[in-house]
Design a protein around this motif. Sequence first.
Motif, PDB file in Angstrom:
ATOM      1  N   TYR A   1       0.846  -1.191   0.000  1.00  0.00           N
ATOM      2  CA  TYR A   1       0.000   0.000   0.000  1.00  0.00           C
ATOM      3  C   TYR A   1       0.886   1.248   0.000  1.00  0.00           C
ATOM      4  CZ  TYR A   1      -4.405  -2.437   0.999  1.00  0.00           C
ATOM      5  OH  TYR A   1      -5.524  -3.230   0.919  1.00  0.00           O
ATOM      6  N   LYS A   2       0.417   2.309  -0.624  1.00  0.00           N
ATOM      7  CA  LYS A   2       1.160   3.564  -0.625  1.00  0.00           C
ATOM      8  C   LYS A   2       1.091   4.209   0.756  1.00  0.00           C
ATOM      9  CE  LYS A   2       0.537   4.469  -5.552  1.00  0.00           C
ATOM     10  NZ  LYS A   2       0.012   5.398  -6.582  1.00  0.00           N
ATOM     11  N   ALA A   3       2.095   5.036   1.054  1.00  0.00           N
ATOM     12  CA  ALA A   3       2.253   5.609   2.394  1.00  0.00           C
ATOM     13  C   ALA A   3       1.016   6.366   2.856  1.00  0.00           C
ATOM     14  CB  ALA A   3       3.482   6.513   2.431  1.00  0.00           C
ATOM     15  N   LYS A   4       0.410   7.151   1.971  1.00  0.00           N
ATOM     16  CA  LYS A   4      -0.754   7.944   2.355  1.00  0.00           C
ATOM     17  C   LYS A   4      -1.915   7.043   2.754  1.00  0.00           C
ATOM     18  CE  LYS A   4      -3.999  11.450   0.700  1.00  0.00           C
ATOM     19  NZ  LYS A   4      -4.431  12.294  -0.453  1.00  0.00           N
ATOM     20  N   GLU A   5      -2.164   6.009   1.967  1.00  0.00           N
ATOM     21  CA  GLU A   5      -3.272   5.108   2.282  1.00  0.00           C
ATOM     22  C   GLU A   5      -2.980   4.308   3.537  1.00  0.00           C
ATOM     23  OE1 GLU A   5      -6.304   1.888   0.222  1.00  0.00           O
ATOM     24  OE2 GLU A   5      -4.532   2.561  -0.880  1.00  0.00           O
ATOM     25  N   ARG A   6      -1.706   3.924   3.743  1.00  0.00           N
ATOM     26  CA  ARG A   6      -1.332   3.220   4.984  1.00  0.00           C
ATOM     27  C   ARG A   6      -1.660   4.081   6.191  1.00  0.00           C
ATOM     28  NH1 ARG A   6       3.790   2.081   2.477  1.00  0.00           N
ATOM     29  NH2 ARG A   6       4.852   3.283   4.093  1.00  0.00           N
ATOM     30  N   LYS A   7      -1.285   5.341   6.141  1.00  0.00           N
ATOM     31  CA  LYS A   7      -1.526   6.247   7.264  1.00  0.00           C
ATOM     32  C   LYS A   7      -3.024   6.372   7.545  1.00  0.00           C
ATOM     33  CE  LYS A   7      -0.303  10.886   8.923  1.00  0.00           C
ATOM     34  NZ  LYS A   7      -1.651  11.350   9.301  1.00  0.00           N
ATOM     35  N   GLU A   8      -3.804   6.551   6.495  1.00  0.00           N
ATOM     36  CA  GLU A   8      -5.250   6.704   6.667  1.00  0.00           C
ATOM     37  C   GLU A   8      -5.876   5.448   7.266  1.00  0.00           C
ATOM     38  OE1 GLU A   8      -6.578   7.644   2.757  1.00  0.00           O
ATOM     39  OE2 GLU A   8      -6.004   9.771   2.882  1.00  0.00           O
ATOM     40  N   ARG A   9      -5.501   4.282   6.734  1.00  0.00           N
ATOM     41  CA  ARG A   9      -6.079   3.025   7.210  1.00  0.00           C
ATOM     42  C   ARG A   9      -5.678   2.747   8.660  1.00  0.00           C
ATOM     43  NH1 ARG A   9      -7.853  -1.420   3.991  1.00  0.00           N
ATOM     44  NH2 ARG A   9      -8.323  -0.823   1.852  1.00  0.00           N
ATOM     45  N   VAL A  10      -4.410   2.946   8.980  1.00  0.00           N
ATOM     46  CA  VAL A  10      -3.937   2.662  10.333  1.00  0.00           C
ATOM     47  C   VAL A  10      -4.622   3.574  11.338  1.00  0.00           C
ATOM     48  CG1 VAL A  10      -1.943   2.694  11.880  1.00  0.00           C
ATOM     49  CG2 VAL A  10      -1.725   1.726   9.589  1.00  0.00           C
ATOM     50  N   GLU A  11      -4.672   4.866  11.057  1.00  0.00           N
ATOM     51  CA  GLU A  11      -5.297   5.796  11.995  1.00  0.00           C
ATOM     52  C   GLU A  11      -6.787   5.497  12.163  1.00  0.00           C
ATOM     53  OE1 GLU A  11      -4.268   9.733  10.726  1.00  0.00           O
ATOM     54  OE2 GLU A  11      -2.283   9.624  11.683  1.00  0.00           O
ATOM     55  N   GLU A  12      -7.442   5.109  11.076  1.00  0.00           N
ATOM     56  CA  GLU A  12      -8.864   4.779  11.146  1.00  0.00           C
ATOM     57  C   GLU A  12      -9.108   3.575  12.048  1.00  0.00           C
ATOM     58  OE1 GLU A  12     -12.492   3.280   8.198  1.00  0.00           O
ATOM     59  OE2 GLU A  12     -10.612   4.035   7.352  1.00  0.00           O
ATOM     60  N   VAL A  13      -8.312   2.520  11.863  1.00  0.00           N
ATOM     61  CA  VAL A  13      -8.535   1.300  12.645  1.00  0.00           C
ATOM     62  C   VAL A  13      -8.104   1.487  14.097  1.00  0.00           C
ATOM     63  CG1 VAL A  13      -6.338   0.098  12.195  1.00  0.00           C
ATOM     64  CG2 VAL A  13      -8.424  -1.211  12.519  1.00  0.00           C
ATOM     65  N   LEU A  14      -7.072   2.283  14.357  1.00  0.00           N
ATOM     66  CA  LEU A  14      -6.670   2.553  15.739  1.00  0.00           C
ATOM     67  C   LEU A  14      -7.751   3.330  16.474  1.00  0.00           C
ATOM     68  CD1 LEU A  14      -2.865   3.421  15.409  1.00  0.00           C
ATOM     69  CD2 LEU A  14      -3.880   1.336  16.343  1.00  0.00           C
ATOM     70  N   ASP A  15      -8.357   4.287  15.788  1.00  0.00           N
ATOM     71  CA  ASP A  15      -9.468   5.017  16.399  1.00  0.00           C
ATOM     72  C   ASP A  15     -10.638   4.084  16.662  1.00  0.00           C
ATOM     73  OD1 ASP A  15      -8.064   7.375  16.427  1.00  0.00           O
ATOM     74  OD2 ASP A  15      -8.938   8.151  14.559  1.00  0.00           O
ATOM     75  N   ARG A  16     -10.891   3.185  15.732  1.00  0.00           N
ATOM     76  CA  ARG A  16     -11.989   2.222  15.885  1.00  0.00           C
ATOM     77  C   ARG A  16     -11.769   1.353  17.124  1.00  0.00           C
ATOM     78  NH1 ARG A  16     -15.171  -1.454  12.823  1.00  0.00           N
ATOM     79  NH2 ARG A  16     -16.385  -2.543  14.412  1.00  0.00           N
ATOM     80  N   MET A  17     -10.512   1.004  17.394  1.00  0.00           N
ATOM     81  CA  MET A  17     -10.181   0.162  18.539  1.00  0.00           C
ATOM     82  C   MET A  17      -9.928   0.970  19.816  1.00  0.00           C
ATOM     83  SD  MET A  17     -10.395  -2.836  17.290  1.00  0.00           S
ATOM     84  CE  MET A  17     -10.815  -3.201  15.598  1.00  0.00           C
ATOM     85  N   ASN A  18     -10.170   2.299  19.736  1.00  0.00           N
ATOM     86  CA  ASN A  18      -9.978   3.190  20.891  1.00  0.00           C
ATOM     87  C   ASN A  18      -8.553   3.124  21.438  1.00  0.00           C
ATOM     88  OD1 ASN A  18     -12.686   4.146  20.971  1.00  0.00           O
ATOM     89  ND2 ASN A  18     -13.308   2.215  21.932  1.00  0.00           N
ATOM     90  N   ILE A  19      -7.590   3.076  20.531  1.00  0.00           N
ATOM     91  CA  ILE A  19      -6.192   3.002  20.951  1.00  0.00           C
ATOM     92  C   ILE A  19      -5.343   4.033  20.181  1.00  0.00           C
ATOM     93  CG2 ILE A  19      -5.411   1.255  19.264  1.00  0.00           C
ATOM     94  CD1 ILE A  19      -4.625   1.212  23.038  1.00  0.00           C
ATOM     95  N   GLY A  20      -6.019   4.917  19.434  1.00  0.00           N
ATOM     96  CA  GLY A  20      -5.310   5.896  18.624  1.00  0.00           C
ATOM     97  C   GLY A  20      -4.425   6.816  19.445  1.00  0.00           C
ATOM     98  N   HIS A  21      -4.820   7.099  20.673  1.00  0.00           N
ATOM     99  CA  HIS A  21      -4.034   7.999  21.528  1.00  0.00           C
ATOM    100  C   HIS A  21      -2.723   7.356  21.980  1.00  0.00           C
ATOM    101  CE1 HIS A  21      -6.300   5.394  24.178  1.00  0.00           C
ATOM    102  NE2 HIS A  21      -5.585   5.788  25.221  1.00  0.00           N
ATOM    103  N   ARG A  22      -2.554   6.064  21.701  1.00  0.00           N
ATOM    104  CA  ARG A  22      -1.330   5.356  22.098  1.00  0.00           C
ATOM    105  C   ARG A  22      -0.471   4.993  20.892  1.00  0.00           C
ATOM    106  NH1 ARG A  22      -0.204   4.916  27.677  1.00  0.00           N
ATOM    107  NH2 ARG A  22      -2.141   4.606  28.843  1.00  0.00           N
ATOM    108  N   LYS A  23      -0.698   5.607  19.741  1.00  0.00           N
ATOM    109  CA  LYS A  23      -0.053   5.143  18.514  1.00  0.00           C
ATOM    110  C   LYS A  23       1.472   5.291  18.537  1.00  0.00           C
ATOM    111  CE  LYS A  23      -0.808   9.429  15.866  1.00  0.00           C
ATOM    112  NZ  LYS A  23      -1.479   9.987  14.652  1.00  0.00           N
TER     113      LYS A  23
END
Length: 232
Positions: free
Chosen positions: A113-135
Amino acid sequence: MLKTNNLSKVFRTEEIETSALDKINLHVQNGEFVAIMGPSGCGKSTLLNILGLLDNPSGGEYYFDGTEVGRLKERQRTKLRKGNIGFVFQSFNLIDELNVFENVELPLIYLKYKAKERKERVEEVLDRMNIGHRKKHFPQQLSGGQQQRVAIARAVVANPKLILADEPTGNLDSKNGLEVMHLLSELNGEGTTIVMVTHSIRDSEYAHRVVNLFDGHIITEEMKKELGEMIF
């Protein structure tokens, strides 16, 4: 989605031959949540490894999405696993040298995956799992429950068809275990197929069907709820 016909697995050494699975016939539908239960040594993890294309059976057939895959070479199995199967383990299996974001990003790097899409997907799923503040934190800086949330985020970041979970609450207290099961149930409700090995009767209640193994055989199957029905 998954189908086995007379699946068997035999482990051999120079002195002994051990039958781990014997004539397993299992069918898992798309969108189903199946729990596999049984005593230690009954073949649960061996079956999960074969379903996850981490190992080949000794005999019988294994169909993944209609294709017989039981005789694939390691390189072919690896290619098919990528993007199709996500794994959640009891011991989390996070990489200590990588932070939370980097652990979850890893499958997307393998899938190019390209870097931009990786960033978007990772941040989205971390927020979904309520762990984005610990990235930016590292695994050893997290609680067990937080580590398992990261592990689930890593498992689902590439939108796999199938999640295989091996004792996903085994190292968690009851509160964190309940939260993890709620997450898995939500993902299943959105269409992800889940096969889970567990010793926990409580966790098995989230499944549509419970398959009981003993000495490498399926001895009983019990329907818990209809496909599409969820427990919270």
